[in-house]
Design a protein around this motif. Structure first.
Motif, PDB file in Angstrom:
ATOM      1  N   ALA A 119      -3.454 -14.355   0.828  1.00 43.44           N
ATOM      2  CA  ALA A 119      -3.614 -14.023   2.248  1.00 43.44           C
ATOM      3  C   ALA A 119      -2.401 -13.289   2.799  1.00 43.44           C
ATOM      4  N   GLU A 120      -1.218 -13.573   2.280  1.00 41.44           N
ATOM      5  CA  GLU A 120      -0.015 -12.893   2.765  1.00 41.44           C
ATOM      6  C   GLU A 120      -0.114 -11.392   2.553  1.00 41.44           C
ATOM      7  N   ASP A 121      -0.703 -10.990   1.438  1.00 36.70           N
ATOM      8  CA  ASP A 121      -0.864  -9.563   1.173  1.00 36.70           C
ATOM      9  C   ASP A 121      -1.842  -8.925   2.144  1.00 36.70           C
ATOM     10  N   VAL A 122      -2.823  -9.693   2.605  1.00 39.55           N
ATOM     11  CA  VAL A 122      -3.770  -9.181   3.593  1.00 39.55           C
ATOM     12  C   VAL A 122      -3.056  -8.949   4.928  1.00 39.55           C
ATOM     13  N   TYR A 123      -2.207  -9.906   5.322  1.00 34.38           N
ATOM     14  CA  TYR A 123      -1.429  -9.722   6.551  1.00 34.38           C
ATOM     15  C   TYR A 123      -0.501  -8.512   6.441  1.00 34.38           C
ATOM     16  N   GLU A 124       0.093  -8.318   5.278  1.00 31.18           N
ATOM     17  CA  GLU A 124       0.976  -7.163   5.091  1.00 31.18           C
ATOM     18  C   GLU A 124       0.195  -5.858   5.195  1.00 31.18           C
ATOM     19  N   PHE A 125      -1.045  -5.851   4.674  1.00 29.24           N
ATOM     20  CA  PHE A 125      -1.904  -4.673   4.809  1.00 29.24           C
ATOM     21  C   PHE A 125      -2.138  -4.365   6.293  1.00 29.24           C
ATOM     22  N   ASP A 126      -2.449  -5.384   7.063  1.00 30.04           N
ATOM     23  CA  ASP A 126      -2.692  -5.200   8.498  1.00 30.04           C
ATOM     24  C   ASP A 126      -1.450  -4.658   9.197  1.00 30.04           C
ATOM     25  N   GLU A 127      -0.281  -5.220   8.870  1.00 31.74           N
ATOM     26  CA  GLU A 127       0.961  -4.762   9.487  1.00 31.74           C
ATOM     27  C   GLU A 127       1.249  -3.306   9.137  1.00 31.74           C
ATOM     28  N   ARG A 128       1.002  -2.926   7.887  1.00 28.18           N
ATOM     29  CA  ARG A 128       1.241  -1.538   7.483  1.00 28.18           C
ATOM     30  C   ARG A 128       0.294  -0.590   8.204  1.00 28.18           C
ATOM     31  N   VAL A 129      -0.997  -0.980   8.296  1.00 23.50           N
ATOM     32  CA  VAL A 129      -1.970  -0.146   8.997  1.00 23.50           C
ATOM     33  C   VAL A 129      -1.539   0.077  10.440  1.00 23.50           C
TER      34      VAL A 129
END
Length: 705
Positions: A119-129
């Motif tokens: 899930a942490e990688d999903v949050y990082e994806f959102d932050e990058r977007v």
């Protein structure tokens, strides 16, 4: 949310073959060509609509029998009047085979997606977007579209003026294989779009095999003696790349569409695409959702994980996509991945899974083995989709049934087996077995007989499943050693109808029939026919071994040949006479007697003889120089094969067995001997003859050489 657009009333009024269609057609030969063309076009339109209602919308308006009548009428019209149409529904039964697939460039790159199960990688994806969009002046909220991540084969399908013109596999993302003719056979993919489609439309979809269809198809394969597919994805990949479209048409493929790659029209959001595609008859997934936060996207993934086992298709995660088309354009992509999408993967199923089907496999000796067909599960790093249930008693002891959740283990880290039921999924009491083991063979419908915990088909060589394995065994190294007659060749002959009744059909095959088969030329055909001709006068022991009599291998066959001398004598021997043969006890004697008492087996032997196969009588005199001595061989001897050394011993009254025991008199150790047999010989105090020289010295001392 309404996923599909209803039929227009005017369309329904215009076509007589949509609702309550007539099926009492006038004879084709009584039609004029103009009337035939008109009726064929009406039928094509109606069948396309029925396909959409059935395969895409799941809401058919006519019975299957009525659909079959309309389809058959269309085929008859097209055949009689040569009314060929590229997008006719009749093309779904398969076109001409292709020799190879052409590579075609995609209209837009079909890139892969970054993925993770964290899930942490999903949050990082959102932050990058959000960071990248802010940097480019796109402030504000980001909506996402969430959809299942299908575990199938990605394809591009291109439509021009509403007609399917090309379909290609993903390949390397830039170009893929042209599989247009295969894709035309998939009924959920329209050959002509409905409604008011764009003049040009290229869509990305996922071809898959539904789980219930996959398990049913695997069950058919297992029960007919074929190896089952490992999982639905492998089955799909192997099917879509078949060179014969008719094979693809026979396999139950389906497709979901989830992305517009290019179009003469445009949509502002991914969500708008999802609403529009069904209007054109393109099937989308009902579980696709739009969310306004990454937290909701993660909740969507968790909900789909809970729902996973209830779906009729395999998914291995969810895909989270930026909804807005302009923002996706701004985010762009790397050389390999879209920067506006992320796959949140599910954890692999491990050890515990669900039994979806129980198939019954028939082996060469007629033994029936139940096989559990599973939702694919990871066991020790290996994906397992089937497990042996061994025999009917094993099913009863485990209390296993279709629908149960079970724990799978790999016996000896190799053979998957059901270890225990962890959750009863059947309708009966916990622990009860409700699977009804068949009392008739699932292949040939012969009665099934029980022998202790085992079950056997009584059909013998007349059973198709036993026939297949028997023909393979007949030509194997343990049989008559027919070069070129391996399992693949036998399957090809069976599929082509060259073998239908018994192994004797091999001797009716001619060169012209072989040359007509894929992969065969005049030279290879002549070579196989020469091999077959050379087997018409086999040594008696080789012939007896080739028949595949239960428990009769090369060594026992040699003993039988030496004792009785002729095939007729072996076939006529009673159980007591058979038991007098060295190494033939009561159980083996009964198996031999049962084999030759079978009317079907005797008919096959007679058929072989009618085709010129006459086993040569054996020398029954023999010597008794080694009588009472038992030998075991390990390693290789320079001037003897293993079978030749054993035959030499047996010809002089001795016995040759495969393992060391207290009854062994000598262990003959050649080059590179097995350490286990040497250790066993030491433990049992068995004398060891080192090499061929010491073995021959013993034979000379005994007068056997």
């Amino acid at each position: 949310m309404a996923r599909y657009v209803g039929e227009m009333a005017s369309d329904l009024d215009d076509n007589p073959y949509f609702r309550d269609p007539p099926t009492d057609f006038e004879p084709v030969e009584d039609l004029s060509e103009a009337r035939a063309r008109e009726q064929a076009e009406q039928l094509r339109e109606a069948v396309r609509r029925h396909d959409r209602r059935y395969y895409v919308e799941g809401d058919p308006v006519i019975a299957d029998r009525t659909y079959d009548a309309l389809f058959a009428r269309l085929e008859a019209l097209e055949d009689e009047f040569a009314l060929d149409a590229e997008d006719s529904p009749t093309r779904r039964v398969g076109g001409e085979p292709v020799e190879s697939f052409d590579a075609v460039e995609h209209v837009a790159p079909m890139l892969s997606i970054d993925q993770s199960g964290d899930a942490e990688d999903v949050y990082e994806f959102d932050e990058r977007v959000r960071g990248d969009l802010r940097a480019s002046g796109h402030a504000g909220e980001v909506d996402y579209v969430c959809e299942p991540k299908f575990d199938g084969i990605s394809i591009e399908v291109v439509y021009e003026e509403g007609s399917l013109v090309r379909a290609a596999t993903r390949g390397d993302g830039r170009e893929g294989d042209d599989v247009t003719e295969n894709v035309r056979t998939i009924r959920s993919i329209p050959q002509r779009l409905a409604g008011d489609p764009p003049e040009f439309l290229a869509v990305r979809g996922e071809v898959f095999m539904p789980r219930d269809a996959f398990q049913a198809y695997n069950r058919e394969r297992v029960e007919s003696g074929d190896d089952p597919f490992a999982n639905p994805r492998n089955a799909t990949a192997g099917t879509i790349r078949q060179h014969d479209p008719s094979v693809v048409a026979d396999r139950p493929l389906d497709c979901f569409f989830f992305e517009v790659l290019d179009s003469s029209d445009g949509w502002a959001t991914r969500w708008a695409e999802d609403q529009a595609l069904p209007e054109f008859g393109l099937k989308v997934n009902e579980h696709t959702e739009r969310v306004d936060s990454i937290e909701d996207a993660i909740e969507y993934r968790d909900a789909m994980l809970e729902r996973r086992d209830d779906l009729n298709y395999e998914i291995d995660g969810v895909v989270i996509k930026v909804d807005d088309a302009e923002k996706r354009e701004e985010l762009g992509s790397t050389a390999r991945h879209y920067r506006w999408a992320f796959a949140y993967k599910f954890p692999a199923r491990t050890e515990v899974t669900t039994i979806r089907e129980i198939a019954v496999q028939v082996g060469r000796t007629g033994r029936l083995t139940p096989v559990a067909l599973l939702d694919p599960v990871d066991v020790g790093g290996v994906t397992v989709s089937r497990a042996s249930l061994h025999n009917p008693d094993e099913i009863a002891d485990l209390g296993v049934d279709i629908g149960d959740k079970v724990r799978i283990e790999r016996a000896g880290d190799v053979i998957p087996q059901v270890a225990e039921v962890v959750e009863d999924g059947s309708d009966g009491e916990d622990g009860d077995a409700h699977f009804a083991f068949p009392d008739r063979c699932p292949v040939c419908d012969s009665p099934v007989e029980r022998d202790g915990p085992m079950a056997y088909c009584t059909g013998g060589l007349a059973c198709d499943a036993q026939l297949r394995e028997s023909v393979v065994y007949y030509g194997s190294d343990d049989g008559l050693d027919i070069e070129g007659l391996g399992e693949r060749t036998v399957r090809q002959f069976l599929d082509a109808g060259l073998i239908t009744d018994s192994v004797a059909d091999l001797y009716e095959i001619d060169a012209d029939e072989l040359v007509d088969l894929e992969g065969w030329g005049e030279r290879s055909a002549e070579k196989l026919l020469a091999e077959l001709e050379a087997t018409k006068e086999p040594p008696l022991d080789d012939f007896l071994a080739a028949l595949g009599i239960p428990h009769v291998g090369a060594a026992t066959a040699r003993q039988l040949a030496r004792e009785f001398g002729s095939l007729d004598a072996v076939m006529a021997a009673d159980a007591e006479e058979l038991e007098d043969v060295p190494d033939v006890g009561p159980v083996v004697a009964e198996q031999i007697r049962d084999f030759f008492d079978s009317e079907a087996n005797r008919a096959v032997v007679a058929d072989l003889r009618d085709h010129g196969v006459e086993p040569q009588d054996a020398d029954v005199e023999g010597g008794d120089e080694l009588e009472g001595l038992t030998f075991v061989f390990t390693g290789s001897l320079p001037n003897y094969t293993r079978s030749e050394a054993q035959e030499l011993v047996e010809d002089h009254g001795g016995s040759a067995t495969g393992s060391v025991s207290g009854n062994t008199d000598y262990l003959v150790a050649g080059e590179n001997p097995g350490q286990t047999k040497r250790d066993d010989a030491d433990a049992e105090g068995v004398p060891q003859l080192d090499g061929e020289e010491e073995f021959e010295e013993l034979l000379e001392d005994r007068g056997a050489l």
